[in-house]
Design a protein around this motif. Structure first.
Motif, mmCIF file in Angstrom:
data_model
loop_
_atom_site.group_PDB
_atom_site.id
_atom_site.type_symbol
_atom_site.label_atom_id
_atom_site.label_comp_id
_atom_site.label_asym_id
_atom_site.label_seq_id
_atom_site.Cartn_x
_atom_site.Cartn_y
_atom_site.Cartn_z
ATOM 1 N N PRO A 368 3.988 -1.747 -1.281
ATOM 2 C CA PRO A 368 3.316 -0.623 -0.616
ATOM 3 C C PRO A 368 3.570 0.711 -1.291
ATOM 4 O O PRO A 368 2.641 1.503 -1.478
ATOM 5 C CB PRO A 368 3.910 -0.647 0.792
ATOM 6 N N SER A 369 4.811 0.984 -1.690
ATOM 7 C CA SER A 369 5.087 2.324 -2.200
ATOM 8 C C SER A 369 4.450 2.541 -3.561
ATOM 9 O O SER A 369 4.074 3.657 -3.903
ATOM 10 C CB SER A 369 6.586 2.568 -2.286
ATOM 11 N N VAL A 370 4.324 1.482 -4.347
ATOM 12 C CA VAL A 370 3.689 1.635 -5.651
ATOM 13 C C VAL A 370 2.183 1.796 -5.489
ATOM 14 O O VAL A 370 1.569 2.690 -6.072
ATOM 15 C CB VAL A 370 4.023 0.440 -6.568
ATOM 16 N N SER A 371 1.570 0.953 -4.653
ATOM 17 C CA SER A 371 0.117 1.046 -4.508
ATOM 18 C C SER A 371 -0.274 2.351 -3.833
ATOM 19 O O SER A 371 -1.389 2.826 -4.004
ATOM 20 C CB SER A 371 -0.430 -0.161 -3.753
ATOM 21 N N ASN A 372 0.638 2.950 -3.068
ATOM 22 C CA ASN A 372 0.320 4.240 -2.462
ATOM 23 C C ASN A 372 0.362 5.375 -3.463
ATOM 24 O O ASN A 372 -0.158 6.442 -3.190
ATOM 25 C CB ASN A 372 1.307 4.550 -1.332
ATOM 26 N N SER A 373 1.033 5.168 -4.593
ATOM 27 C CA SER A 373 1.177 6.288 -5.518
ATOM 28 C C SER A 373 0.211 6.188 -6.691
ATOM 29 O O SER A 373 0.301 6.964 -7.622
ATOM 30 C CB SER A 373 2.620 6.371 -6.015
ATOM 31 N N VAL A 374 -0.709 5.243 -6.647
ATOM 32 C CA VAL A 374 -1.745 5.196 -7.682
ATOM 33 C C VAL A 374 -3.078 5.503 -7.038
ATOM 34 O O VAL A 374 -3.239 5.335 -5.828
ATOM 35 C CB VAL A 374 -1.808 3.817 -8.377
ATOM 36 N N ASN A 375 -4.031 5.964 -7.816
ATOM 37 C CA ASN A 375 -5.342 6.225 -7.226
ATOM 38 C C ASN A 375 -6.158 4.934 -7.224
ATOM 39 O O ASN A 375 -5.742 3.895 -7.731
ATOM 40 C CB ASN A 375 -6.061 7.382 -7.924
ATOM 41 N N GLU A 378 -6.941 3.257 -10.566
ATOM 42 C CA GLU A 378 -5.783 2.608 -11.164
ATOM 43 C C GLU A 378 -5.452 1.315 -10.433
ATOM 44 O O GLU A 378 -5.156 0.283 -11.048
ATOM 45 C CB GLU A 378 -4.586 3.568 -11.119
ATOM 46 N N PHE A 379 -5.539 1.349 -9.088
ATOM 47 C CA PHE A 379 -5.258 0.159 -8.301
ATOM 48 C C PHE A 379 -6.215 -0.972 -8.680
ATOM 49 O O PHE A 379 -5.804 -2.109 -8.887
ATOM 50 C CB PHE A 379 -5.387 0.494 -6.811
#
Lengths: 461, 461, 461
Positions: A368-375, A378-379
């Motif tokens: 969750p924290s990684v996917s929240n910090s990409v646009n 990028e995802f």
């Protein structure tokens, strides 16, 4: 008079420097924990209780009064009582008229009652402004202030202002309120803490079912067949050899199943010529559990990696190696290096390592924290492009590993194909269809459809 | 006049379209960084400084005035000065009366002064409304807007409205305010950025101590004993062999210690017949560091896994393998496959792999972002159910691995047991007690106690 | 009349219990998804459309009117239309005067137009209060309410109150608004969703370039040289042997490059005698991509670990092992255990394992959710102290592994050094300089400079 200068103040219009009093009905665990936290954050708290004798478990600084007296002191009443005792509130209906009544109850089972507890409470107290909140927070998390436990508080209610007041309290307690709409959402909110990985159920059952099938398939071919025809007792294959056949097969099939709904959806859209019609229900559900399927596939792939790496330590493998060497010595011949074999062995290992590497990368970005910090772009790049690279590498790994056996009759014991051949069906189908879909003549209309173009427009804007 | 239509506006009642002016005392690094960020977010900023000569490091668009003049221009004064210079504020006490004074200072050591800096400031300025905030944010994080650095800003203060104003600024800067209550909390907030993993200290010291003990234990039994009695110099065991004995032992003991306080708590609750009495202090502290113990255990388990996988590459292992094969050849006999041995070897490897797999799963769910996205029931399912599965698998792994040596006298060098026998004490105790606790006749009263039932009720509601 | 008692209410002053009406221009995908979500959260929604015929894709409960009529009904107008159609809004300029107009558009390319879409909109509608928002949210994320997709909504605009109104809506939808300042920030916000890992570009290209160089270097020395001088066809080295030489070399060099800018910055500060002058641009950029360099180094290190662990399974390695054993047997001699060799082999493996272990630890703390839950001191402890431990261990690992070959002429094929010798240059430089920097006579002035002291002060406070 303009004293309501800030948001909080508005709720306590008389004294500009105090939070409004909150009343809590019930002195059970959760009522006490909530009261304790509220006092800490500056709210005067008054408890409504059957007996007003003060127990030493109730937070200091809190008043304990009868239900009626307590309710009169506050604009917000938190009902920390189990649903089956709600009917004691009926006589208080008049006192609670116009007040904000917060239902924080949980049930023991999913959909235990026809209507949600909050809706039931709203029926009992027609004049009260009922808000559902706090049911997803645990007493323990409130007390320990643990950062671990989820800090999201789902809030719903029909009265916008009442909801806003409750959300302000939630924020003041250092939690994050999430507005879920009207009181109709209470059922869902009450079900939430009772759920046990609902999105994971189907993928896990599917994996267990498939694994069991492949287990017996392998057991038949590797252990029973060998025992019957070669009189060798290889029952210990159950511990590592067979799991290490099932794991890669499951990983590859599940990875294929992650990308299959995407190509199916593309075919349906191309066939229909529009994106404005809903996909069949099964496809929608399938698409929603792709992340779970992918993560289970990653788990199988990881197990496969460890099972493979562990093999030189296995007693059986050591025995087999030394037997081969001894037989070479006794026959007094040294085998030269078979370069083709070295190429094959090294390339399927390298393909597997790279495939696993990209698989882990894709897995990390689904944290969750990684996917929240990409646009969004990028995802999608990671989940789609890198995902396909993973699928191609893993399929190639399997093909190079087992390719030579496709034409060998000895690979078909009892006329059944080896399971890695079965495992190739889904990923190869996906890759072939995807390959067709990226041809310009197919890709162009598909892109147009996805941008809103319709072959037979039925709906005008 | 009703221009204060939104939250922010209320703070700047005269002009409906501007944020209120903020004054910053001090033009050091942090003062400049904060001012820069505030100007970016639309706040007019005025600096109070000894010398009003404008340095080119101060953000453009900011005014620099004397302290007194600057303070008069704003309702909020941020004191970006070190505590030892606070006394220069005394003459300004009258000007600061009624204003919001924000203390953002940090100390160099934990509990450096008897009272917190913010409380000291409040004593110096009796009429000011002191709020503690921003001390956990770094100048660097403000400037670079890095998403990495923590965005939580702890806020505390005795004046609710002042606190609210500061929290609004915090939100406007894109940070997350967390209300920590009254100014009494300032001490804790000031200590926070000076802490260095306080929850990890005890678990790490415990692990280091235990590891050192086991290191010398192994050194004695494996290296010194061998050297004394067999004249073999196995000193190189220090590099891999001994660490690979310590790691699994530590992992298993620490994993047992994670679940031991839980069963102790259950026994205490059963004995007392109530859950409404505090556990002894040591048990409370132990329970709070279970997560840390578990993660250290996972680290040891990972090291054990890698140390084991690396063994076929070790020069010593290669030498031992070839020696065994050569001796077989020279004796002209080929050993047949020992099926029992193959079973044992494969099952302890498989048990270890599965145990490690579940251990990693449990470890992943303790990542903050993952544990925040599951509900309470799911979190407990993973941490408790999957945790016990891990413990059972790892204990079984050790039992199968070393079981055969329990009865062999050669395993007791110098009459001391091998360390993996020692490692089994804690986990086996936990598993046996847990097994007793899930018997219905024990489980039922325990569940009742945990739901609030008391054998000898002393407190009435 | 003082009904605007809470934040939300202020926006709908007449009815105390309703959210304000929102108007959406455009009934495309995103307009529909946003309207749907808003209705769910209690906002009355009215669509402005060319044709007012109601399509069944538009959410129930939403009204569809002409643009002019719809705009008159609401104080907030969301423009869900592509930029090229914006000129149809010109005739509506009078109706939109004073209203909050939200631009949610995205472009297809970075910096497609000279000015941002929001600024263009503001030019077209001089009287409107234009706010940029919602462009980073996908329609899919709005509909499915997925927790995965980023919930951050960047908001910017020149009118503070208008921005506040939009941010309130964002919060009500369960999203997190981040104020980015004035409308000048719109360009950046519009570019954000088009970016594809901008911070990763340079580190990735650097890694690819270096890897390609080392690949051909190894190819020349290991495959071509062997083929030319020893007539051995080792082309299969391309699959595993050469990658397993490139990966550790890349990991070590990139890890050195992570810590090199830090020591360069220290030298520059010492030389200049002040910290108040900007570093050269290249150094600033280099320092900002240290995290990315470190994570790529970790990826290479992981690949190196797996490539190494996999080696006993390789066909070539098995052949080499059995060849060595057979030649021992045929020569009828058994080699005794070489203790020095055992020491060397075990220590470089142990150093490598420990180095990798610390590397993974540092990597885990750079996960956003982990780094958000530690304080600044803890973050620096892990990234700096543990990072240097990693660098020391990995450098030692390489030195012990290859140390004996430095003096051997056979290691210099074609008079070129082996690549692991090249890999040691950067990390050894960093470690030597760092070692000098921690000497008290160097460390003391450096610490003073970093605390603000200046050798030749130019700026007075």
């Amino acid at each position: 008079m303009n004293t309501n200068s800030s948001n909080m103040m508005a709720l306590a219009p008389n004294t500009s420097n105090k939070r409004e009093t909150v009343c809590i009905f019930g002195t059970g665990d959760f009522g006490r924990a909530l009261g304790h936290k509220m006092i800490q954050c500056g709210y005067p708290v008054v408890y409504g209780s059957r007996s007003t004798q003060i127990s030493n478990l109730i937070p200091k600084d809190a008043e304990v009064l009868s239900h009626a007296e307590a309710a009169q002191k506050a604009a917000i009443i938190i009902v920390a009582i189990q649903r089956q005792h709600y009917n004691f509130l009926t006589p208080l209906a008049e006192i609670l008229r116009g007040k904000v009544v917060v239902d924080i109850s949980n049930n023991l089972k999913l959909n235990q009652y026809p209507e949600s507890n909050a809706e039931y409470l709203a029926q009992l107290l027609p004049g009260a402004r009922v808000v559902k909140a706090f049911n997803t927070v645990s007493a323990w998390a409130l007390q320990s202030g643990a950062l671990d436990a989820s800090r999201q508080v789902f809030v719903c209610g029909d009265d916008m202002e009442a909801k806003q007041m409750v959300m302000n309290i939630v924020r003041a307690l250092g939690l994050t309120p999430l507005d879920q709409g009207s009181l109709l959402a209470a059922q869902e909110i009450e079900n939430y803490p009772l759920q046990l990985f609902p999105m994971w159920k189907f993928p896990i059952f599917l994996s267990l079912g498939l694994s069991a099938f492949f287990f017996f398939y392998c057991l038949a071919l590797d252990v029973i067949y060998t025992y019957v025809y070669e009189k060798n007792n290889f029952s210990f294959f159950i511990a590592i050899t067979i799991p290490n056949q099932i794991c890669p097969v499951m990983a590859l099939i599940l990875l294929g199943l992650v990308y299959l709904p995407g190509v199916l959806a593309a075919i349906i859209q191309l066939y229909r010529g529009t994106k404005y019609r809903r996909f069949p229900d099964w496809l929608d559900k399938w698409m929603l559990c792709r992340k779970q399927l992918g993560l289970i596939a990653l788990a199988f792939a990881s197990l496969h990696a460890v099972f493979t790496l562990v093999s030189p330590i296995r007693s059986f493998v050591k025995w087999r190696t030394s037997k081969a060497i001894i037989s070479q010595v006794l026959n007094n011949k040294t085998e030269p290096l078979d370069t083709t074999n070295a190429w094959l062995s090294d390339s399927y290992l390298a393909l597997g390592i790279l495939g696993f590497f990209f698989f882990v990368l894709v897995g990390i970005t689904s944290l969750p924290s990684v996917s929240n910090s990409v646009n969004w772009r990028e995802f999608r790049f990671v989940q789609s492009k890198l995902g396909y690279v993973t699928l191609i590498l893993c399929t190639a790994h399997t093909l190079v590993y087992g390719g030579k056996w496709f034409l060998s009759p000895s690979a078909y014991k009892w006329y059944l194909p080896n399971i890695y051949m079965l495992s190739l069906v889904v990923p190869c189908t996906v890759l072939v269809v995807k390959f067709v879909l990226i041809f310009p003549c197919v890709d162009k209309p598909l892109t147009q459809i996805r941008q809103g173009w319709e072959r037979n427009p039925k709906y005008s804007e």
